[in-house]
Design a protein around this motif. Structure first.
Motif, short mmCIF file in Angstrom:
data_model
loop_
_atom_site.label_atom_id
_atom_site.label_comp_id
_atom_site.label_asym_id
_atom_site.label_seq_id
_atom_site.Cartn_x
_atom_site.Cartn_y
_atom_site.Cartn_z
N TYR A 108 0.76 -1.22 -0.06
CA TYR A 108 -0.04 0.08 0.25
C TYR A 108 0.95 1.24 -0.08
O TYR A 108 1.96 1.38 0.32
CB TYR A 108 -0.98 0.05 1.15
CG TYR A 108 -2.15 -0.99 1.30
CD1 TYR A 108 -3.42 -0.53 0.92
CD2 TYR A 108 -1.84 -2.28 1.33
CE1 TYR A 108 -4.42 -1.25 1.15
CE2 TYR A 108 -2.75 -3.16 1.56
CZ TYR A 108 -4.16 -2.81 1.31
OH TYR A 108 -5.26 -3.58 1.41
N VAL A 113 -3.53 0.76 -3.30
CA VAL A 113 -3.76 -0.24 -2.24
C VAL A 113 -3.03 -1.53 -3.15
O VAL A 113 -3.01 -1.75 -4.07
CB VAL A 113 -5.08 -0.33 -2.43
CG1 VAL A 113 -5.81 0.97 -1.53
CG2 VAL A 113 -5.88 -0.65 -3.59
N HIS A 118 -6.97 -5.61 -0.40
CA HIS A 118 -8.01 -4.67 0.05
C HIS A 118 -9.41 -4.93 -0.33
O HIS A 118 -9.92 -5.58 -1.10
CB HIS A 118 -7.71 -3.53 -1.12
CG HIS A 118 -8.28 -2.07 -0.64
ND1 HIS A 118 -8.84 -1.32 -1.25
CD2 HIS A 118 -8.30 -1.51 0.83
CE1 HIS A 118 -9.29 -0.25 -0.65
NE2 HIS A 118 -8.83 -0.26 0.40
#
Length: 208
Positions: A108, A113, A118
């Motif tokens: 991240y 992300v 995620h």
């Protein structure tokens, strides 16, 4: 198509996360596991074309109050739409104020992300002890105490207690800490420790 193919914030999801496994196209979250994380009861309003109370868009995350998501026209979903950057809280307390997500979350950054992890129903963390506060921290008399965090705090280097990262400096009774001032939170400059480690009371900071 963003839900099927994925986007910048998540991988794609199966049709059954939002629809029953039948020819019907009606939205039915009853068979979904992701939308109902943490015991949520997700819903879709066919009139306003709005999803609400769904984990996928931030509901149930600590310290968040997400707004309902519109299907058509699609709501703009960006990094920070579901939780602050950094989030305001964790499941056990306050979240560190570090906006560099990679400090604790592999893959991240403050703007990108790890799509494989995620929005998957789990909060994964990889931050090692000492990443946030040093080992030992550079406050008070920490530098003189190297016997291990668990000597004074309800945690250890291998198992973190619920009191860790909860916004409060928690101490075990064996530490024998006395703040010395009404309303102050340990460790204060004028606090003293009286325990088996010292022959007499010792001031935590600011001299003996």
């Amino acid at each position: 198509m963003a839900h099927l193919s994925g986007g910048t914030l998540s991988a794609g999801y199966a049709c059954t996360e939002c629809h029953a496994a039948s020819p019907s196209t009606a939205v039915d979250f009853s068979q979904s596991t992701l939308a109902k994380v943490n015991g949520l009861t997700p819903a879709f309003d066919a009139t306003t074309k709005t999803c609400s109370n769904v984990y996928c868009h931030g509901t149930g995350l600590p310290g968040t109050t997400p707004t309902p998501v519109i299907w058509n026209p699609p709501s703009a979903v960006t990094c920070g739409s579901c939780h602050a950057i950094p989030p305001a809280a964790t499941p056990t307390g306050t979240h560190p104020t570090d906006a560099n997500c990679a400090t604790c979350h592999t893959g991240y950054s403050a703007t990108t992300v790890n799509k494989g992890l995620h929005v998957n129903g789990t909060i994964e963390g990889s931050g090692a002890c000492g990443t946030c506060d040093g080992l030992p921290p550079a406050t008070g008399a920490h530098g003189e105490h190297r016997r291990g965090c668990e000597t004074c705090h309800p945690s250890s280097l291998t198992v973190l207690a619920p009191s860790h990262d909860n916004g409060t400096v928690d101490l075990i009774s064996a530490a024998g800490y006395s703040c010395g001032l009404i309303g102050c939170q340990p460790p204060g400059k004028f606090g003293t420790c009286t325990n088996s480690c010292h022959s007499s009371s010792q001031r935590w900071a600011g001299g003996d």
